[in-house]
Motif scaffolding. Sequence first.
Motif, short mmCIF file in Angstrom:
data_model
loop_
_atom_site.label_atom_id
_atom_site.label_comp_id
_atom_site.label_asym_id
_atom_site.label_seq_id
_atom_site.Cartn_x
_atom_site.Cartn_y
_atom_site.Cartn_z
N ILE A 1 -49.72 -55.93 48.86
CA ILE A 1 -49.47 -57.28 48.36
C ILE A 1 -50.18 -58.27 49.27
N ILE A 2 -51.00 -59.12 48.67
CA ILE A 2 -51.82 -60.05 49.46
C ILE A 2 -50.95 -61.09 50.16
N VAL A 3 -51.19 -61.26 51.44
CA VAL A 3 -50.59 -62.33 52.24
C VAL A 3 -51.63 -63.43 52.41
N ASP A 4 -52.87 -63.03 52.67
CA ASP A 4 -53.98 -63.98 52.80
C ASP A 4 -55.24 -63.31 52.28
N GLY A 5 -56.03 -64.07 51.52
CA GLY A 5 -57.30 -63.55 51.03
C GLY A 5 -57.36 -63.42 49.52
N PHE A 6 -56.47 -64.12 48.83
CA PHE A 6 -56.44 -64.03 47.36
C PHE A 6 -57.78 -64.37 46.74
N HIS A 7 -58.46 -65.40 47.23
CA HIS A 7 -59.71 -65.82 46.60
C HIS A 7 -60.85 -64.84 46.89
N GLY B 1 -65.70 -50.98 44.86
CA GLY B 1 -64.36 -51.28 44.36
C GLY B 1 -63.30 -51.35 45.44
N CYS B 2 -63.71 -51.39 46.70
CA CYS B 2 -62.75 -51.44 47.80
C CYS B 2 -62.86 -52.75 48.58
N LEU B 3 -61.74 -53.23 49.04
CA LEU B 3 -61.69 -54.42 49.88
C LEU B 3 -61.28 -54.04 51.29
N PRO B 4 -61.83 -54.76 52.29
CA PRO B 4 -61.36 -54.53 53.65
C PRO B 4 -59.97 -55.15 53.81
N VAL B 5 -59.00 -54.34 54.21
CA VAL B 5 -57.61 -54.78 54.30
C VAL B 5 -57.07 -54.52 55.70
N THR B 6 -56.32 -55.49 56.17
CA THR B 6 -55.53 -55.31 57.37
C THR B 6 -54.08 -55.53 56.97
N VAL B 7 -53.18 -54.75 57.52
CA VAL B 7 -51.79 -54.74 57.07
C VAL B 7 -50.87 -55.37 58.12
N ILE B 8 -49.97 -56.23 57.62
CA ILE B 8 -48.89 -56.74 58.46
C ILE B 8 -47.58 -56.26 57.85
N ASP B 9 -46.64 -55.89 58.68
CA ASP B 9 -45.36 -55.38 58.21
C ASP B 9 -44.29 -56.40 58.55
N LYS B 10 -44.01 -57.27 57.58
CA LYS B 10 -43.05 -58.35 57.77
C LYS B 10 -42.20 -58.49 56.52
N PRO B 11 -40.96 -58.99 56.67
CA PRO B 11 -40.16 -59.28 55.48
C PRO B 11 -40.75 -60.46 54.71
N GLY C 1 -71.59 -60.47 52.79
CA GLY C 1 -70.58 -59.42 52.65
C GLY C 1 -69.21 -59.97 53.00
N TYR C 2 -68.22 -59.11 52.97
CA TYR C 2 -66.87 -59.51 53.38
C TYR C 2 -66.84 -59.53 54.89
N THR C 3 -66.69 -60.70 55.45
CA THR C 3 -66.67 -60.84 56.91
C THR C 3 -65.26 -60.97 57.44
N MET C 4 -64.32 -61.15 56.54
CA MET C 4 -62.90 -61.24 56.93
C MET C 4 -62.10 -60.32 56.02
N PRO C 5 -61.18 -59.56 56.59
CA PRO C 5 -60.37 -58.68 55.73
C PRO C 5 -59.34 -59.47 54.94
N ILE C 6 -58.82 -58.84 53.92
CA ILE C 6 -57.69 -59.36 53.16
C ILE C 6 -56.45 -58.94 53.95
N VAL C 7 -55.55 -59.87 54.19
CA VAL C 7 -54.31 -59.55 54.89
C VAL C 7 -53.27 -59.17 53.85
N CYS C 8 -52.66 -58.00 54.00
CA CYS C 8 -51.70 -57.51 53.01
C CYS C 8 -50.45 -56.96 53.67
N TYR C 9 -49.44 -56.85 52.85
CA TYR C 9 -48.22 -56.11 53.18
C TYR C 9 -48.29 -54.83 52.36
N TYR C 10 -48.02 -53.69 53.00
CA TYR C 10 -48.04 -52.42 52.27
C TYR C 10 -46.65 -52.14 51.71
N ASN C 11 -46.58 -51.89 50.40
CA ASN C 11 -45.33 -51.56 49.74
C ASN C 11 -45.32 -50.05 49.48
#
Length: 188
Positions: A61-67, A84-94, A44-54
């Motif tokens: 928008i993917i920061v880490d986890g594209f593959h 159809g869902c991915l585990p996502v964690t969000v970072i808020d950075k420029p 399974g997905y053992t690590m979330p996709i790191v994203c920025y929320y727009n």
Amino acid sequence: MSSKSPVYKIKAVPIEKINPNSYNPNSVAPPEMRLLYDSIKEDGYTMPIVCYYNPEDDTYIIVDGFHRYRVMLDYKDIYEREGGCLPVTVIDKPLDKRMASTIRHNRARGSHNVDLMSNIVSELHELGRSDAWICKHLGMQKDEVLRLKQITGLASLFKDIDFSKGWIPEDDFETEFKQLEAAYVNRK
């Protein structure tokens, strides 16, 4: 107990709301992509996709986890199993700090495409980041940043670099050449 780490706030996000970033220089060879698929299929997905929320368009928008994202797009069995869902964690950075985050994540475990890395260095330079900032935030040595700048061939990347005074400007070169030629002729 309150934590600042984004990993404690994982959410299931529909893959249709997730977009790759435009700057990721990491590449994974086909055998490793197959291994990643096998890993996600078995574990399974053992690590979330790191994203920025727009918030402007309600996308991530993917920061880490594209593959890991690609696996869900490319394999129907994974898509269906995960709903159809991915585990996502969000970072808020420029953008500049997101780029740095992407590189730190990638360098910790992958390899980079040199041309894409040089493009990132160029873009960070255009965003006003110094070589020292790039070195610090991307985990690079100064000579590595210089080599990546050289690959792009953009003169603007070198405007603040001190170069050796060992070269002779073209106007002075002709004068010096004539002097050497005259000294040679007079020597005979």
